[in-house]
Motif scaffolding. Structure first.
Motif, mmCIF file in Angstrom:
data_model
loop_
_atom_site.group_PDB
_atom_site.id
_atom_site.type_symbol
_atom_site.label_atom_id
_atom_site.label_comp_id
_atom_site.label_asym_id
_atom_site.label_seq_id
_atom_site.Cartn_x
_atom_site.Cartn_y
_atom_site.Cartn_z
ATOM 1 N N GLU A 1 0.831 -1.201 0.000
ATOM 2 C CA GLU A 1 0.000 0.000 0.000
ATOM 3 C C GLU A 1 0.866 1.252 0.000
ATOM 4 O O GLU A 1 1.910 1.305 0.664
ATOM 5 C CB GLU A 1 -0.937 -0.005 1.201
ATOM 6 N N ALA A 2 0.389 2.263 -0.719
ATOM 7 C CA ALA A 2 1.144 3.504 -0.902
ATOM 8 C C ALA A 2 1.564 4.143 0.426
ATOM 9 O O ALA A 2 2.681 4.639 0.548
ATOM 10 C CB ALA A 2 0.326 4.498 -1.731
ATOM 11 N N GLU A 3 0.696 4.110 1.418
ATOM 12 C CA GLU A 3 1.016 4.780 2.684
ATOM 13 C C GLU A 3 2.207 4.160 3.411
ATOM 14 O O GLU A 3 2.794 4.780 4.285
ATOM 15 C CB GLU A 3 -0.194 4.829 3.601
ATOM 16 N N ASP B 1 -3.253 1.773 -3.721
ATOM 17 C CA ASP B 1 -3.903 2.516 -2.643
ATOM 18 C C ASP B 1 -4.453 1.557 -1.593
ATOM 19 O O ASP B 1 -4.459 1.868 -0.403
ATOM 20 C CB ASP B 1 -5.033 3.394 -3.185
ATOM 21 N N ASN B 2 -4.931 0.387 -2.031
ATOM 22 C CA ASN B 2 -5.507 -0.606 -1.141
ATOM 23 C C ASN B 2 -5.176 -1.993 -1.700
ATOM 24 O O ASN B 2 -5.370 -2.242 -2.887
ATOM 25 C CB ASN B 2 -7.022 -0.403 -1.044
ATOM 26 N N GLN C 1 -5.045 -1.466 4.961
ATOM 27 C CA GLN C 1 -6.268 -0.664 4.987
ATOM 28 C C GLN C 1 -7.474 -1.601 4.887
ATOM 29 O O GLN C 1 -7.378 -2.653 4.265
ATOM 30 C CB GLN C 1 -6.303 0.261 3.761
#
Length: 181
Positions: free
Chosen positions: A88-90, A152-153, A177
């Motif tokens: 995931e990007a985060e 993103d997910n 997420q």
């Protein structure tokens, strides 16, 4: 037994390693169920499967690759890659800044776990013969030509992967997420 992950650039000779040091109660996940090993053991992975652990400890990730049973449609999830790691990007910034170490272990007390390809178990305390800092984990993936796919997910892709005929490993997915609604 599971089909092993494909080779990667710079893999080197067979060796056993782990991403952190010694004895703990090993828990392994399989396609069928989670099962706890009833006694403390040291677990390790072979060189071929070490990239599954080129991540900070609590980092959620999915990894997948084709087997001889993978259909052409499902192989499309790989794109042009032979092996894909999804993240995931985060979490990506941590791949560049977290210090992760691999501990090379002597093989003499280990037995191959035939249920989970690439995993080895020892009933004895094991001291590493070498400790290697893995460096920038994004660069490590690039040099190994393992695609690091940033999403993103994880869940939409992961759910397609586990429903497919691809071989896969998901680690720390409980930290990902939630599935988007």
């Amino acid at each position: 037994m599971r089909t092993p992950a494909p080779p990667y650039v710079g893999e080197g000779p067979h060796a056993l390693a782990r991403e952190r040091e010694p004895l703990h109660r090993a828990v392994r996940a399989s396609r069928q169920r989670d099962c706890e090993i009833p006694e403390p053991r040291v677990w390790a992975v072979d060189t071929r499967h070490l990239p599954l652990f080129w991540f900070p400890r609590e980092y959620p990730r999915g990894t997948f690759w084709a087997t001889p049973k993978t259909t052409a449609d499902e192989a499309g999830l790989l794109g042009a890659s032979s092996r894909v790691h999804i993240v995931e990007a985060e979490w990506v910034g941590r791949l560049r800044t977290t210090r992760v170490y691999a501990y090379r272990l002597p093989e003499d007390s280990f037995a191959h776990d035939h249920q989970v390809g690439g995993y080895w178990l020892s009933r004895e305390t094991v001291l590493p013969t070498e400790v290697v800092e893995l460096g920038d984990l994004v660069v490590r993936h690039e040099h190994a030509t393992i695609e690091l796919r940033v999403l993103d997910n994880l869940w939409p892709t992961w759910n397609r992967v586990i429903a497919s005929s691809l071989e896969f490993s998901g680690i720390r997915l409980h930290n990902a997420q939630p599935l988007p609604v």
